[in-house]
Design a protein around this motif. Structure first.
Motif, short mmCIF file in Angstrom:
data_model
loop_
_atom_site.label_atom_id
_atom_site.label_comp_id
_atom_site.label_asym_id
_atom_site.label_seq_id
_atom_site.Cartn_x
_atom_site.Cartn_y
_atom_site.Cartn_z
N GLN A 96 0.95 -1.04 -0.08
CA GLN A 96 0.03 -0.14 -0.02
C GLN A 96 1.00 1.13 -0.15
O GLN A 96 2.15 1.26 0.57
CB GLN A 96 -0.88 -0.04 1.25
N VAL A 97 0.46 2.20 -0.76
CA VAL A 97 1.34 3.26 -0.74
C VAL A 97 1.22 4.28 0.52
O VAL A 97 -0.03 4.30 0.93
CB VAL A 97 0.88 4.50 -2.09
N ALA A 98 2.44 4.53 1.28
CA ALA A 98 2.39 5.29 2.69
C ALA A 98 1.85 6.62 2.45
O ALA A 98 1.38 7.27 3.08
CB ALA A 98 3.33 4.71 3.46
N GLY A 112 -1.90 -1.95 -3.61
CA GLY A 112 -1.13 -2.29 -4.60
C GLY A 112 -1.57 -3.67 -4.96
O GLY A 112 -0.56 -4.53 -5.80
N GLY A 113 -2.45 -4.24 -4.44
CA GLY A 113 -2.91 -5.67 -4.77
C GLY A 113 -2.17 -6.66 -3.97
O GLY A 113 -0.91 -6.41 -3.18
N THR A 183 11.47 -5.36 -5.50
CA THR A 183 11.33 -6.86 -5.81
C THR A 183 9.93 -7.41 -5.66
O THR A 183 9.42 -8.15 -6.53
CB THR A 183 12.13 -7.49 -4.70
N PHE A 184 9.16 -7.04 -4.94
CA PHE A 184 7.76 -7.37 -4.63
C PHE A 184 6.81 -7.04 -5.31
O PHE A 184 5.58 -7.50 -5.62
CB PHE A 184 7.47 -7.36 -3.12
N THR A 185 7.04 -5.55 -5.60
CA THR A 185 6.01 -4.72 -6.46
C THR A 185 6.69 -3.71 -7.41
O THR A 185 7.80 -3.30 -6.96
CB THR A 185 4.86 -4.38 -5.60
N GLN A 186 6.15 -3.43 -8.63
CA GLN A 186 6.75 -2.34 -9.30
C GLN A 186 6.26 -1.19 -8.79
O GLN A 186 4.71 -0.78 -8.70
CB GLN A 186 6.28 -2.56 -10.87
N VAL A 187 6.93 -0.29 -8.10
CA VAL A 187 6.53 1.15 -7.67
C VAL A 187 6.47 2.20 -8.87
O VAL A 187 5.48 2.73 -8.85
CB VAL A 187 7.38 1.70 -6.50
N TYR A 435 -3.00 -0.74 -11.17
CA TYR A 435 -3.46 -1.71 -10.45
C TYR A 435 -5.17 -1.48 -10.25
O TYR A 435 -5.95 -2.29 -10.25
CB TYR A 435 -3.11 -1.69 -9.14
N LEU A 436 -5.38 -0.20 -9.91
CA LEU A 436 -6.96 0.10 -9.79
C LEU A 436 -7.54 0.15 -10.86
O LEU A 436 -8.75 -0.54 -10.81
CB LEU A 436 -7.04 1.55 -9.21
N LYS A 437 -6.92 0.56 -11.77
CA LYS A 437 -7.89 0.34 -13.28
C LYS A 437 -7.88 -1.09 -13.72
O LYS A 437 -9.14 -1.42 -14.13
CB LYS A 437 -7.00 1.07 -14.34
N LYS A 438 -7.15 -1.81 -13.63
CA LYS A 438 -7.13 -3.11 -14.02
C LYS A 438 -8.08 -4.01 -13.07
O LYS A 438 -8.75 -4.89 -13.57
CB LYS A 438 -5.64 -3.78 -13.85
#
Ligand SMILES: [Zn+2]
Length: 862
Positions: A96-98, A112-113, A183-187, A435-438
């Motif tokens: 999640q974006v802090a 972020g899923g 690594t875990f997510t594309q920012v 992500y939200l759009k998808k």
């Protein structure tokens, strides 16, 4: 690979080879180094001893939890312990974006899923491998043995084991290598091909500046806040004022590594008649044409007393109100959350939702995933007015946590976008993360609500409503916003069809609607309810959950005793108050979707009549706007805002009406379901004609969008710095009106709409393509083509003619059916013969222009 690329590669390998040959001095240096090393080895023949975890963590602080961490107290570097018990097990990663910047589509609270990953050991390394959760194989089926065929796991990271404790079965790895990279997510969002080189973009991830801000470790989850820093030595576009230094931009992200829940949760599979968010899963061992095992997103509610008809849940859904919540709104917000308990009671649960206040001295942060928080922000360029994301276990669909983000802009007269008259477009272009759009969880309800509320305020001000009336309208609007966002966190997606619930007469009856939801569901984006007779004004917004909401919660949460019980509940979908259609079905964008009932900004089961009423109201308000909004001692900004707001409501109303042309009603009832009809039924000839007449009068007529002329003198923005450098400050009235008219034309002349008119003539549509196109030509030309044509109509007629020409020779012409092209050609020839050069000089010039356009175009038509 193309030949050019292959040649480049070949050339490159050749160059490398040559380099190796012409560097003997390097080889010499290497040999020297080697000699030196062997010399020391001879001098110190002690056997090399592996360092233990204890040795390597001497100067570190231990942070125990799901994944135990060691943080070096001098350098801040991070090490992580993996145990044998972790190996081969499923874990969930969620982010999640802090804190971010909306310029990059990364804003506070954006989810972020979640993904499932496994920790594996490979020789002296530890691997983090993401898992594919999109397919189901029946273990009984032999084909399940090949379940990994043609799917790919994702090896996100491979990290060297620094130390191994054989007795305890522990491995120490350097965690900086995991968390200081994406690594875990594309920012950083990808740059889309064709995007403007002038557009804002983040620089490269700077490993030296990126850091871990905090670590919170619990038994079931490990949480880190990482500040990613993106740097670029020089930037063309430094971004908005929210960005302090465009060369160094920070995006802070919360990462959570979560143990796979080990509980008795039973997945629920999706049904097309109810609108839940889902994780799509396909059954690869099924043989039918709908092998869907899509997992409904919902909370794990279990009755304390399974035998009782209504019981409290073992664990309620608990909401924490962030301590930054404006004090005066806390009660209304609580009420909005608890309204959902009415729906849960019908599903057998008492007090399913609970609201608590975050203490001022709480030792937890609102971004902590262990708490569901109602949060507040006042962002520059707010990306939404409200946003209600939840995160789920991808293996089961169980919702594990949720937040609601609310923007302070909701209470202000600040506008979301500078050009308010483009609001309809802005809604579509809403700047949310991919992500939200998808995942279709983006919610611009806050935008719609805010625009509605500003309109409500303008109305109450121009009609001399009391302060009490104003306060009531604002309170109802907040209640509706909260109920809507909470609905998302319960798993529900939008229901844009729900506004069909009541007739205009019922909506104008204040006693009848008192305390009710004005639509079938709070998950719609309905227009604000206003009665033209101000004395009769009742509720402006929904103040309770609707019948669809109750039914949807029953489907999602009721512990069904049998499959038949569930089927019986679903078979109620044909009841008029339970109709459903979501964002995929809604007609907000021109040419998109087919059922005019699934629309935003509309209200009542007579959308055409209700919209005409709204247009009449706006037209009557326009004349009073100047006296009410031009205040002594202030600039004209408020007046300008009011003007664009009223025009915007009018534009929304004509768009709602336009969707009936070529419209087809959709029914998703199953075959043989009681009360169900065929899937597709075209809109009646009567209603399509009614819509066409309304468009002729309120969208295309010579005086359709005219406002009192003295208003135009005053549509001034307040000067601020050098703000007018980018564009001139005078109001662009013709451009504004033409935009509204083009919005309507781009729907009714869309290739999808025209194709559907022809196709649906086969199954019941009586408003034929030729009749509609003839009516449209008349609507744009008949009133004035034989005499003087005013400047608005000249603008419309030229634009419409160019649209017809584009259908034949433009970039999109291949998308139009031959039937549509024939009618475009026919209409152009009609216009050519109508446009005799008569009237005043301006009208003569205009008609000459039309004739020239058409003559030139006809030469191009092949
Ligand atoms: Zn929404």
């Amino acid at each position: 690979m193309n030949i050019k690329k292959r040649n480049t590669l070949r050339l490159l390998s050749l160059v490398l080879l040559v380099c190796a040959f012409i560097a003997p001095q390097n080889l010499e240096a290497q040999r020297k180094k080697k000699d030196k090393k062997s010399k020391t080895e001879v001098e110190a023949p002690k056997p090399k001893k592996d360092k233990s975890i204890k040795d390597l963590t001497k100067s570190s602080k231990k942070i125990e939890g799901l994944f135990t961490m060691y943080r070096d107290t001098i350098t801040g570097s991070l090490q992580m312990v993996i145990s044998d018990a972790h190996l081969g097990k499923d874990y969930i990663h969620f982010n999640q974006v802090a804190n971010g910047v909306t310029d990059a589509g990364r804003f506070r609270g954006a989810y972020g899923g979640s993904k499932v990953f496994k920790v594996k050991k490979y020789y002296d390394k530890i691997e983090f491998v993401s898992q594919n959760t999109s397919f189901y194989f029946d273990p009984e089926s032999a084909i399940s043995k090949s379940k990994d065929a043609n799917t790919s796991e994702g090896i996100m990271a491979t990290v060297k084991i620094e130390a191994h404790d054989k007795e305890e079965g522990l491995y120490l790895i350097k965690a900086d290598d995991l968390f200081l990279k994406e690594t875990f997510t594309q920012v950083k969002p990808p740059r889309f091909p064709g995007s403007s080189p002038m557009a804002f973009s983040l620089g490269n991830l700077d490993k030296t500046k990126t850091k871990i801000n905090s670590i919170k470790n619990y038994e079931d989850n490990t949480n880190l806040e990482v500040e990613y820093v993106y740097s670029s030595p020089s930037v063309l576009n430094g971004g908005s004022q929210a960005i302090t230094d465009g060369r160094n931009v920070s995006i802070k992200v919360f990462h959570s590594l979560i143990a796979m829940p080990d509980n008795s949760y039973e997945p629920l599979f999706d049904d097309p008649r109810v609108g839940y968010f889902t994780t799509q899963v396909e059954d690869q061992t099924a043989t039918n044409s709908t092998p869907y095992k899509d997992l409904v997103h919902r909370w794990n509610l279990i009755k304390k007393d399974p035998e009782a008809a209504i019981s409290e849940p073992v664990k309620p859904i608990t909401w924490w109100m962030e301590n930054s919540t404006p004090v005066e709104w806390r009660e209304t917000i609580t009420q909005g959350v608890l309204e959902w308990n009415k729906a849960f009671e019908k599903a057998g649960f008492k007090n399913a939702m609970v609201v608590k206040m975050q203490p001022d001295d709480a030792d937890w942060d609102a971004g902590d995933i262990n708490y569901n928080v109602l949060r507040w922000t006042s962002s520059p360029n707010p990306p939404f007015g409200g946003y209600g994301p939840s995160f789920v276990n991808p293996r089961s669909g169980e919702i594990i946590g949720a937040d609601i983000m609310l923007e302070y802009v909701h209470f202000t007269n600040r506008v979301f976008y500078d050009q308010l008259f483009d609001l309809a477009k802005a809604d579509v272009e809403f700047n949310a993360s991919e992500y939200l759009k998808k995942n279709k969880v983006l919610c611009s309800f806050g935008h719609v609500m805010h625009e509605n509320s500003l309109f409500g305020q303008a109305l109450i001000e121009t009609t001399g409503g009391s302060d009490l009336e104003m306060a009531r309208m604002k309170k109802e609007s907040m209640l509706a916003l909260i109920m809507h966002e909470v609905g998302h966190t319960l798993g529900l997606n939008h229901n844009m069809k729900a506004s069909q619930l009541f007739s205009p007469e019922e909506l104008a009856d204040k006693d009848f609607i008192e305390g009710k939801c004005l639509t079938g569901s709070v998950m719609d984006y309905a227009g604000i309810n206003i009665t033209n007779d101000r004395a009769k004004q009742g509720q402006y917004y929904d103040t309770s959950v609707g019948p669809y909401d109750v039914w949807a919660i029953q489907f999602g949460y009721m512990p069904f005793k049998s499959e038949q019980e569930k089927v019986a509940l679903l078979n109620r979908s044909t009841e008029p108050e339970l109709i459903f259609g979501n964002d995929a079905d809604d007609m907000r964008a021109p040419g998109k979707a087919i059922d005019p009932r699934v629309m935003i900004g509309d209200l009542s089961n007579d959308q055409i009549g209700y919209s005409i009423d709204r247009i009449k109201l706006v037209d009557s308000m326009m004349s009073g706007v100047k006296t009410k909004f031009a205040k002594t001692g202030e600039s004209y900004q408020e007046l300008r805002r009011a003007y664009y707001l009223l025009s915007g409501q009018r534009a929304t109303a004509v768009n709602v009406i336009s969707r009936f042309i070529g419209g087809v009603y959709v029914d998703r009832a199953m075959i043989g379901q009681e009360g169900g009809s065929q899937p597709f039924t075209p809109v009646s000839l009567e209603d399509q004609k009614r819509a066409m007449n309304a468009l002729t009068k309120y969208a295309f007529a010579p005086t359709a969008f005219s406002a009192p002329s003295e208003l135009y003198n005053d549509l001034a923005m307040q000067r601020r710095g050098f703000g007018f450098m980018r564009g001139t400050e005078d109001p662009k009235i013709h451009q504004q009106v033409l935009t509204y008219q083009q919005n309507v034309l781009s729907h009714v002349l869309h290739y999808n709409t025209l194709q559907r008119i022809t196709d649906s003539e086969l199954y019941g549509n009586e408003y034929s393509l030729s009749t509609f196109m003839t009516d449209l030509n008349s609507a744009v030309f008949k009133a004035d083509i034989n005499g003087n044509v005013n400047s608005f109509r000249q603008n419309l007629q030229i634009s419409y003619t160019n649209t017809l020409i584009d259908m034949l020779t433009g970039k999109q012409s291949s998308r139009y059916s031959n039937n549509a092209k024939s009618m475009a050609l026919y209409n152009l020839k009609q216009i050519r013969s109508m446009a005799a050069v008569t009237g005043n000089v301006s009208s003569k010039a205009h008609k000459e222009h039309l004739r020239t356009l058409i003559d030139n175009a006809l030469k191009e038509v092949k």
